[in-house]
Write a protein that holds these residues in place. Sequence first.
Motif, PDB file in Angstrom:
ATOM      1  N   SER A  84       0.838  -1.191   0.000  1.00  5.52           N
ATOM      2  CA  SER A  84       0.000   0.000   0.000  1.00  5.52           C
ATOM      3  C   SER A  84       0.877   1.246   0.000  1.00  5.52           C
ATOM      4  O   SER A  84       2.036   1.213   0.436  1.00  5.52           O
ATOM      5  CB  SER A  84      -0.910   0.010   1.232  1.00  5.52           C
ATOM      6  N   GLU A  85       0.330   2.347  -0.472  1.00  7.38           N
ATOM      7  CA  GLU A  85       1.096   3.585  -0.496  1.00  7.38           C
ATOM      8  C   GLU A  85       1.457   4.044   0.907  1.00  7.38           C
ATOM      9  O   GLU A  85       2.543   4.570   1.154  1.00  7.38           O
ATOM     10  CB  GLU A  85       0.302   4.673  -1.222  1.00  7.38           C
ATOM     11  N   THR A  86       0.540   3.829   1.862  1.00  9.96           N
ATOM     12  CA  THR A  86       0.813   4.208   3.250  1.00  9.96           C
ATOM     13  C   THR A  86       1.993   3.429   3.801  1.00  9.96           C
ATOM     14  O   THR A  86       2.878   3.984   4.460  1.00  9.96           O
ATOM     15  CB  THR A  86      -0.424   3.959   4.127  1.00  9.96           C
ATOM     16  N   LYS A  87       2.023   2.117   3.535  1.00 12.23           N
ATOM     17  CA  LYS A  87       3.123   1.285   3.999  1.00 12.23           C
ATOM     18  C   LYS A  87       4.427   1.722   3.352  1.00 12.23           C
ATOM     19  O   LYS A  87       5.475   1.811   4.029  1.00 12.23           O
ATOM     20  CB  LYS A  87       2.840  -0.183   3.664  1.00 12.23           C
TER      21      LYS A  87
END
Length: 226
Positions: A84-87
Amino acid sequence: MTDEPPSPDGPDEFPTEEELPDEPVTAADVDPFAVDDDDFESIDDFAAAEWKHETTADERIRAVIDRTTTPKSAGDIAETALVSETKARTTLNKLAEEGIVSSQQTGSGKLYSRDPEWHLLKQIGRLAGSDTLVDQIQRVKGELAAYKAKYDASDPEELLVSDRDLDQDELDDVSHWRTAERELSHLRAAYRFREAKERAPTVTEPGDGRTGTQTTTPAGDQLPLE
């Protein structure tokens, strides 16, 4: 279960008759992949799923950023790393704090790439541990000597600024010549780094009958780097 390598004479323990399969195992019974390839329409999708199954998110992000020389967004890196982009952003910011990743703020957001100094130090450390380091240095020095003799020039820049009209093969030689010079500089740095490590004082263990520190001397002849 131990981490010791198997004995060349075979295992110390063998399966009992009850533990053996009813039918002999053949190569067709062994599946080297952890993911069923029937679930995917393309080999790329299958390879991505296999990579994701065999690695952690952090490992994939590190693998992607290690090859990223042009700054990219967290979203682009996330897409390649299958996270994910957050990760991706969280891990990249952490790596930036550790000096492994270089980051820059732009009008469209933060961009990330591998830190060139950290990557260079990593390369030098890897080269310093090579058993063929001296052979590699001698090989590259031979390549450079061949270029100098072929073009009667001390370096590729001298050839470029000369009055000689260079064809494509000669321009390719200039590119390879530059690469060889850069490789030799890295190899020499690795050799000096290894020498420094071998000459560094080593702390003795308490109770071994010695006190203070001892300086080790590198084995073998000194390599003429020039």
